[in-house]
Write a protein that holds these residues in place. Structure first.
Motif, PDB file in Angstrom:
ATOM      1  N   VAL A  84       0.719  -1.353  -0.133  1.00 19.30           N
ATOM      2  CA  VAL A  84       0.048   0.040   0.058  1.00 19.30           C
ATOM      3  C   VAL A  84       0.965   1.205   0.072  1.00 19.30           C
ATOM      4  O   VAL A  84       1.891   1.347   0.964  1.00 19.30           O
ATOM      5  CB  VAL A  84      -0.898  -0.104   1.336  1.00 19.30           C
ATOM      6  N   ASP A  85       0.510   2.383  -0.801  1.00 19.71           N
ATOM      7  CA  ASP A  85       1.229   3.534  -1.108  1.00 19.71           C
ATOM      8  C   ASP A  85       0.458   4.535  -0.296  1.00 19.71           C
ATOM      9  O   ASP A  85      -0.518   4.849  -0.842  1.00 19.71           O
ATOM     10  CB  ASP A  85       1.748   3.665  -2.604  1.00 19.71           C
ATOM     11  N   VAL A  86       0.830   5.117   0.790  1.00 19.94           N
ATOM     12  CA  VAL A  86       0.313   6.187   1.259  1.00 19.94           C
ATOM     13  C   VAL A  86       0.457   7.445   0.821  1.00 19.94           C
ATOM     14  O   VAL A  86       1.679   7.825   0.558  1.00 19.94           O
ATOM     15  CB  VAL A  86       0.468   6.280   2.961  1.00 19.94           C
ATOM     16  N   GLY A  87      -0.553   8.313   0.243  1.00 26.03           N
ATOM     17  CA  GLY A  87      -0.319   9.430  -0.363  1.00 26.03           C
ATOM     18  C   GLY A  87       0.278   9.291  -1.562  1.00 26.03           C
ATOM     19  O   GLY A  87       1.175   9.818  -2.011  1.00 26.03           O
ATOM     20  N   CYS A  88      -0.300   8.279  -2.684  1.00 26.10           N
ATOM     21  CA  CYS A  88       0.088   7.853  -3.917  1.00 26.10           C
ATOM     22  C   CYS A  88       0.160   8.868  -4.919  1.00 26.10           C
ATOM     23  O   CYS A  88       0.849   8.806  -5.935  1.00 26.10           O
ATOM     24  CB  CYS A  88      -0.595   6.654  -4.467  1.00 26.10           C
ATOM     25  N   GLY A  89      -0.596  10.073  -4.831  1.00 29.16           N
ATOM     26  CA  GLY A  89      -0.484  11.076  -5.960  1.00 29.16           C
ATOM     27  C   GLY A  89      -0.959  10.480  -7.113  1.00 29.16           C
ATOM     28  O   GLY A  89      -2.202  10.034  -7.110  1.00 29.16           O
ATOM     29  N   GLY A  90       0.023  10.590  -8.311  1.00 28.87           N
ATOM     30  CA  GLY A  90      -0.268  10.002  -9.675  1.00 28.87           C
ATOM     31  C   GLY A  90       0.000   8.761  -9.974  1.00 28.87           C
ATOM     32  O   GLY A  90      -0.041   8.132 -11.049  1.00 28.87           O
ATOM     33  N   GLY A  91       0.427   7.845  -8.731  1.00 29.38           N
ATOM     34  CA  GLY A  91       0.555   6.473  -8.789  1.00 29.38           C
ATOM     35  C   GLY A  91       2.008   6.015  -9.425  1.00 29.38           C
ATOM     36  O   GLY A  91       2.284   4.894  -9.713  1.00 29.38           O
ATOM     37  N   ASP A  92       3.304   7.022  -9.603  1.00 30.10           N
ATOM     38  CA  ASP A  92       4.383   6.785 -10.528  1.00 30.10           C
ATOM     39  C   ASP A  92       5.053   5.694  -9.461  1.00 30.10           C
ATOM     40  O   ASP A  92       5.825   4.889 -10.191  1.00 30.10           O
ATOM     41  CB  ASP A  92       5.001   7.944 -10.778  1.00 30.10           C
ATOM     42  N   LEU A  93       4.788   5.762  -8.201  1.00 31.88           N
ATOM     43  CA  LEU A  93       5.698   5.035  -7.400  1.00 31.88           C
ATOM     44  C   LEU A  93       5.187   3.647  -7.445  1.00 31.88           C
ATOM     45  O   LEU A  93       6.110   2.637  -7.932  1.00 31.88           O
ATOM     46  CB  LEU A  93       5.849   5.357  -6.059  1.00 31.88           C
ATOM     47  N   LEU A  94       3.931   3.309  -7.400  1.00 26.78           N
ATOM     48  CA  LEU A  94       3.277   1.997  -7.399  1.00 26.78           C
ATOM     49  C   LEU A  94       3.692   1.460  -9.001  1.00 26.78           C
ATOM     50  O   LEU A  94       3.853   0.125  -9.223  1.00 26.78           O
ATOM     51  CB  LEU A  94       1.993   1.853  -7.129  1.00 26.78           C
ATOM     52  N   ARG A  95       3.714   2.305  -9.946  1.00 24.54           N
ATOM     53  CA  ARG A  95       4.054   1.736 -11.397  1.00 24.54           C
ATOM     54  C   ARG A  95       5.222   1.358 -11.417  1.00 24.54           C
ATOM     55  O   ARG A  95       5.983   0.210 -11.989  1.00 24.54           O
ATOM     56  CB  ARG A  95       3.914   2.952 -12.311  1.00 24.54           C
ATOM     57  N   GLN A  96       6.424   1.878 -10.754  1.00 25.03           N
ATOM     58  CA  GLN A  96       7.854   1.468 -10.685  1.00 25.03           C
ATOM     59  C   GLN A  96       7.775   0.256  -9.904  1.00 25.03           C
ATOM     60  O   GLN A  96       8.656  -0.854 -10.229  1.00 25.03           O
ATOM     61  CB  GLN A  96       8.586   2.537  -9.915  1.00 25.03           C
ATOM     62  N   VAL A  97       7.031  -0.055  -8.897  1.00 22.16           N
ATOM     63  CA  VAL A  97       7.005  -1.144  -7.884  1.00 22.16           C
ATOM     64  C   VAL A  97       6.405  -2.252  -8.841  1.00 22.16           C
ATOM     65  O   VAL A  97       6.995  -3.328  -8.529  1.00 22.16           O
ATOM     66  CB  VAL A  97       6.202  -0.933  -6.667  1.00 22.16           C
ATOM     67  N   ALA A  98       5.608  -2.014  -9.675  1.00 22.02           N
ATOM     68  CA  ALA A  98       5.016  -3.318 -10.579  1.00 22.02           C
ATOM     69  C   ALA A  98       5.892  -3.599 -11.303  1.00 22.02           C
ATOM     70  O   ALA A  98       6.187  -4.873 -11.659  1.00 22.02           O
ATOM     71  CB  ALA A  98       3.694  -2.457 -11.125  1.00 22.02           C
ATOM     72  N   GLY A  99       6.681  -2.780 -12.046  1.00 25.34           N
ATOM     73  CA  GLY A  99       7.866  -3.053 -13.105  1.00 25.34           C
ATOM     74  C   GLY A  99       8.935  -4.080 -12.295  1.00 25.34           C
ATOM     75  O   GLY A  99       9.346  -5.085 -12.883  1.00 25.34           O
ATOM     76  N   TRP A 100       9.432  -3.612 -11.227  1.00 21.89           N
ATOM     77  CA  TRP A 100      10.365  -4.393 -10.432  1.00 21.89           C
ATOM     78  C   TRP A 100       9.813  -5.543  -9.999  1.00 21.89           C
ATOM     79  O   TRP A 100      10.452  -6.525  -9.941  1.00 21.89           O
ATOM     80  CB  TRP A 100      10.520  -3.317  -8.952  1.00 21.89           C
ATOM     81  N   ALA A 101       8.555  -5.766  -9.684  1.00 21.79           N
ATOM     82  CA  ALA A 101       7.947  -6.969  -8.980  1.00 21.79           C
ATOM     83  C   ALA A 101       8.116  -8.015 -10.166  1.00 21.79           C
ATOM     84  O   ALA A 101       8.166  -9.105 -10.116  1.00 21.79           O
ATOM     85  CB  ALA A 101       6.670  -6.682  -8.302  1.00 21.79           C
ATOM     86  N   ARG A 102       7.537  -7.368 -11.420  1.00 22.15           N
ATOM     87  CA  ARG A 102       7.505  -8.352 -12.513  1.00 22.15           C
ATOM     88  C   ARG A 102       8.830  -9.027 -13.021  1.00 22.15           C
ATOM     89  O   ARG A 102       9.029 -10.122 -13.154  1.00 22.15           O
ATOM     90  CB  ARG A 102       6.999  -7.618 -13.715  1.00 22.15           C
ATOM     91  N   LYS A 103       9.826  -8.207 -12.905  1.00 25.05           N
ATOM     92  CA  LYS A 103      11.293  -8.563 -13.197  1.00 25.05           C
ATOM     93  C   LYS A 103      11.612  -9.573 -12.213  1.00 25.05           C
ATOM     94  O   LYS A 103      12.530 -10.407 -12.318  1.00 25.05           O
ATOM     95  CB  LYS A 103      12.209  -7.137 -13.327  1.00 25.05           C
ATOM     96  N   GLN A 104      11.238  -9.410 -10.752  1.00 26.32           N
ATOM     97  CA  GLN A 104      12.056 -10.153  -9.638  1.00 26.32           C
ATOM     98  C   GLN A 104      11.140 -11.371  -9.729  1.00 26.32           C
ATOM     99  O   GLN A 104      11.569 -12.345  -8.949  1.00 26.32           O
ATOM    100  CB  GLN A 104      11.737  -9.508  -8.496  1.00 26.32           C
TER     101      GLN A 104
END
Length: 256
Positions: A84-104
């Motif tokens: 969970v991202d608190v204060g996610c704004g435009g969601g850019d951090l979670l998009r990065q996390v999604a890409g990282w998780a997919r690679k891992q």
């Protein structure tokens, strides 16, 4: 632009954290959706250019080990890790996390929550539907999801909060995140503040970012600030890491 001139002046006191009430940011006030979204798009570029995602993604490298250590993974225990991202704004951090998780090769369920009703709309517009990230409008302290939270993260949100609100956030993260939590924010530094101001003007980022960036550095933190906030939240200091990252980040993390 009174506050902008105060922030860029020659005799600014960086020895103490300035309260958001004392020095407001344009982004925190009333504005149009177009300005809010334009600001978020510039902030995403800021994070990319100034390596703002790097501390959070590096901290997440320990996620598989932490889940096992917390008894959340192992024989008979499956399913995605809920981040969970608190204060996610435009969601850019979670998009990065999604890409990282997919690679891992790590299965994750991602949720972004933000008080601003514009945020969920902006995040959804900028996020490919196949990432399946959920966007929630509301106060994280009242957030009670059906699926328990394994990891709570927050990026560039804490400096928008008063000290007592940060203490409440720390308590919520400590009580809610089963495996750990991480706060990625700014270090209060005159050098970083001035450097950001130069870059923002040269690049021509959104006017909110040009104004709010230097203000944010005055509302940001030094290690002693976090030591006091952690003590007030009754989070054991020895269990927490406080790390500086270039450029201009000071991050606080806790694995359980």
């Amino acid at each position: 632009m009174r506050s902008e001139s105060r922030t860029s002046g020659a005799e600014i006191d960086f020895s103490r954290r300035v309260s958001p009430r004392e020095l407001p940011e344009l982004m925190d006030g009333d504005c149009s959706y177009e300005d809010f979204r334009g600001c978020l798009l510039s902030l995403e570029q800021v994070n990319r250019w100034l390596l703002g995602y790097r501390p959070t993604l590096a901290w997440l490298e320990r996620l598989p080990h932490a889940l096992r250590g917390a008894g959340l993974r192992g024989p008979g225990l499956r399913g995605p890790a809920h981040i969970v991202d608190v204060g996610c704004g435009g969601g850019d951090l979670l998009r990065q996390v999604a890409g990282w998780a997919r690679k891992q090769g790590i299965a994750v369920e991602l949720t972004g929550i933000d008080l601003n009703p514009y945020a969920a709309r902006a995040a959804a517009e900028s996020t490919p539907t196949e990432l399946e990230i959920a966007w929630v409008t509301g106060d994280a302290l009242d957030y009670r999801p059906e699926k328990p939270v394994d990891i709570a993260v927050s990026s560039l949100t804490a400096h928008h909060l008063e000290d007592e609100e940060i203490v409440a956030l720390l308590r919520w993260m400590e009580a809610t995140a089963r495996a750990g939590w991480f706060i990625n924010d700014l270090e209060r530094s005159e050098r970083a503040c001035r450097m950001f101001g130069w870059v923002a003007r040269a690049v021509g980022w959104h006017r909110f970012v040009r104004h709010d960036g230097p203000v944010s550095f005055r509302r940001a933190f030094r290690e002693e600030d976090w030591v006091g906030l952690l003590a007030a939240a009754e989070v054991p200091r020895e269990a927490v890491t406080v790390e500086r990252w270039r450029t201009g980040r000071l991050c606080v993390g806790r694995w359980k």
